[in-house]
Scaffold this active site. Structure first.
Site, PDB file in Angstrom:
ATOM      1  N   ASN A   1       1.063  -1.239  -0.031  1.00  0.00           N
ATOM      2  CA  ASN A   1       0.097  -0.027  -0.086  1.00  0.00           C
ATOM      3  C   ASN A   1       0.699   1.299  -0.420  1.00  0.00           C
ATOM      4  O   ASN A   1       1.107   1.629   0.768  1.00  0.00           O
ATOM      5  CB  ASN A   1      -0.626  -0.443   1.103  1.00  0.00           C
ATOM      6  CG  ASN A   1      -2.042   0.956   1.259  1.00  0.00           C
ATOM      7  OD1 ASN A   1      -1.896   2.273   0.289  1.00  0.00           O
ATOM      8  ND2 ASN A   1      -2.377   1.565   2.578  1.00  0.00           N
TER       9      ASN A   1
ATOM     10  N   LYS B   1       0.262   4.055   0.079  1.00  0.00           N
ATOM     11  CA  LYS B   1      -0.715   5.276  -0.098  1.00  0.00           C
ATOM     12  C   LYS B   1      -0.550   6.373  -1.110  1.00  0.00           C
ATOM     13  O   LYS B   1      -0.172   6.709  -2.050  1.00  0.00           O
ATOM     14  CB  LYS B   1      -0.527   5.905   1.634  1.00  0.00           C
ATOM     15  CG  LYS B   1      -0.043   4.692   2.760  1.00  0.00           C
ATOM     16  CD  LYS B   1      -0.162   5.022   3.807  1.00  0.00           C
ATOM     17  CE  LYS B   1      -0.278   3.306   4.507  1.00  0.00           C
ATOM     18  NZ  LYS B   1      -0.325   3.785   5.540  1.00  0.00           N
TER      19      LYS B   1
ATOM     20  N   HIS C   1      -9.602   1.318   4.828  1.00  0.00           N
ATOM     21  CA  HIS C   1      -7.916   1.760   5.266  1.00  0.00           C
ATOM     22  C   HIS C   1      -8.800   2.712   6.367  1.00  0.00           C
ATOM     23  O   HIS C   1      -9.863   3.749   6.375  1.00  0.00           O
ATOM     24  CB  HIS C   1      -7.521   1.981   4.128  1.00  0.00           C
ATOM     25  CG  HIS C   1      -5.474   2.111   4.632  1.00  0.00           C
ATOM     26  ND1 HIS C   1      -5.930   3.200   5.384  1.00  0.00           N
ATOM     27  CD2 HIS C   1      -4.604   1.302   4.793  1.00  0.00           C
ATOM     28  CE1 HIS C   1      -4.584   2.790   6.313  1.00  0.00           C
ATOM     29  NE2 HIS C   1      -4.571   1.615   5.728  1.00  0.00           N
TER      30      HIS C   1
ATOM     31  N   GLU D   1      -6.881   5.343   7.107  1.00  0.00           N
ATOM     32  CA  GLU D   1      -6.400   6.772   6.921  1.00  0.00           C
ATOM     33  C   GLU D   1      -7.924   7.313   6.738  1.00  0.00           C
ATOM     34  O   GLU D   1      -8.457   7.918   6.409  1.00  0.00           O
ATOM     35  CB  GLU D   1      -5.560   6.130   6.579  1.00  0.00           C
ATOM     36  CG  GLU D   1      -4.127   6.568   7.149  1.00  0.00           C
ATOM     37  CD  GLU D   1      -3.235   5.767   6.218  1.00  0.00           C
ATOM     38  OE1 GLU D   1      -2.966   5.869   5.536  1.00  0.00           O
ATOM     39  OE2 GLU D   1      -2.188   5.070   7.048  1.00  0.00           O
TER      40      GLU D   1
ATOM     41  N   GLU E   1      -5.921  -4.395  10.619  1.00  0.00           N
ATOM     42  CA  GLU E   1      -4.386  -3.659  10.469  1.00  0.00           C
ATOM     43  C   GLU E   1      -4.901  -2.798  11.755  1.00  0.00           C
ATOM     44  O   GLU E   1      -7.056  -2.171  12.278  1.00  0.00           O
ATOM     45  CB  GLU E   1      -4.753  -3.088   9.862  1.00  0.00           C
ATOM     46  CG  GLU E   1      -4.469  -3.249   8.353  1.00  0.00           C
ATOM     47  CD  GLU E   1      -3.473  -2.191   7.303  1.00  0.00           C
ATOM     48  OE1 GLU E   1      -2.097  -2.643   7.376  1.00  0.00           O
ATOM     49  OE2 GLU E   1      -4.391  -1.416   7.326  1.00  0.00           O
TER      50      GLU E   1
ATOM     51  N   GLY F   1       2.349   2.496  11.096  1.00  0.00           N
ATOM     52  CA  GLY F   1       3.355   3.618  10.684  1.00  0.00           C
ATOM     53  C   GLY F   1       3.885   3.901  12.008  1.00  0.00           C
ATOM     54  O   GLY F   1       4.411   4.778  12.275  1.00  0.00           O
TER      55      GLY F   1
ATOM     56  N   SER G   1       2.818  -1.843  10.453  1.00  0.00           N
ATOM     57  CA  SER G   1       4.152  -2.362  10.948  1.00  0.00           C
ATOM     58  C   SER G   1       5.116  -3.098  10.858  1.00  0.00           C
ATOM     59  O   SER G   1       5.782  -3.550  11.420  1.00  0.00           O
ATOM     60  CB  SER G   1       4.372  -1.764  12.398  1.00  0.00           C
ATOM     61  OG  SER G   1       4.392  -0.418  12.484  1.00  0.00           O
TER      62      SER G   1
HETATM   63  P1  PGA Z   1       2.762   0.485   7.276  1.00  0.00           P
HETATM   64  O1  PGA Z   1       1.085   0.694   6.984  1.00  0.00           O
HETATM   65  O2  PGA Z   1       3.259  -0.623   7.000  1.00  0.00           O
HETATM   66  O3  PGA Z   1       3.608   1.721   7.270  1.00  0.00           O
HETATM   67  O4  PGA Z   1       2.333   0.276   8.954  1.00  0.00           O
HETATM   68  C1  PGA Z   1       0.772  -0.263   6.708  1.00  0.00           C
HETATM   69  C2  PGA Z   1      -0.746  -0.024   6.157  1.00  0.00           C
HETATM   70  O5  PGA Z   1      -1.518   1.336   6.231  1.00  0.00           O
HETATM   71  O6  PGA Z   1      -2.012  -0.541   5.449  1.00  0.00           O
END
Ligand code: PGA
Length: 251
Positions: free
Chosen positions: A9, A11, A95, A97, A167, A173, A213
């Site tokens: 992903n 983003k 997601h 976000e 998640e 992140g 992460s």
């Molecule tokens: P990350 O994000 O691996 O940077 O923690 C995962 C995601 O948001 O799908």
């Protein structure tokens, strides 16, 4: 048994040169990539060139979001049919976000999920609890409510062969991850919930990913747990040197 599914992903990161650089590196791993399913969810403006850029690489690509509407006067939106038209196989739906910054709630996410499915895209439904919910012991209640909003609209036929990504919001992140026991218990509960809703055969067609992460040093441990069929990777998927060790840990 499914192949493991590894989804990058990106983003809102990267330009076309970054995608070309990643694909050139992936080319060297073609024999490894044949043993897994790898999907790159790059920003939507680059999806149209993925078929050309990825040449004969054994990978697929997907979008990070879609509209719940089929077509019409919805400025700035992208429909499921458009994503199919540029060769997308997958689309991330719900997601955290999108839920946090763009106000997507469970009902809206469910409509997007259905729009994807009706166009024969494979939705990757993201579920996960926020930190305060985790601390209050509400993880299962939250993720099952997020899943139920979709299950209320979907027949077993619709749901078969789709993807759910667990998640935890507090793990995205941040460098933090749940314990292996926490991941196991959520994934076991998701699988059991699907069996209860449909049946064991349908449940087994759904791939359950872990995300949050993921890095080279935790991928082998987290992604080989029972009921973990792959991973959704954000930050570490942007560079080949941090991404490749994650999918290589699955071979
Ligand atoms: P990350 O994000 O691996 O940077 O923690 C995962 C995601 O948001 O799908």
């Amino acid at each position: 048994m499914h192949k493991k599914l590894v989804v990058a992903n990106w983003k809102m990161n990267g330009l076309s040169a970054d995608i070309s650089a990643m694909l050139a590196c992936l080319q060297k791993d073609a024999s490894i990539l044949n043993q897994i399913d790898l999907c790159l969810c790059v920003p939507a403006v680059f999806l149209n060139s993925m078929a050309f850029l990825s040449k004969k690489l054994p990978i697929s690509w997907g979008a990070q979001n879609l509209s719940d509407k089929a077509e019409g006067a919805f400025t700035g939106e992208i429909s499921a049919a458009m994503l199919c038209d540029v060769g997308c196989r997958y689309v991330i739906v719900g997601h955290s976000e999108r839920r946090q910054y763009y106000g997507e709630n469970n009902q809206w996410v469910a409509k997007k999920w259905l729009a994807a499915r009706q166009s024969r895209l494979t939705p990757i439904l993201c579920v996960g609890e926020r930190l305060e919910e985790h601390e209050k012991g509400e993880t299962l209640a939250v993720v099952l409510a997020q899943l139920d909003a979709v299950l209320n609209l979907a027949s077993s036929q619709d749901f078969a062969a789709t993807v759910i990504a667990y998640e935890p919001v507090w793990a995205i992140g941040t460098g933090l991850t749940p314990t292996t026991n926490e991941v196991l218990s959520v994934h076991t509960a998701l699988r059991a919930h699907l069996i209860k809703q449909y049946d064991s055969a349908t449940s087994q067609t759904v791939r359950l990913l872990y995300g949050g992460s993921l890095k080279a040093d935790n991928a082998a441990q987290l992604l080989t747990l029972a009921n973990v069929d792959g991973g959704l990777i954000g930050g570490a998927s942007l560079q080949y040197d941090t991404f490749a060790p994650i999918y290589k840990a699955l071979i």
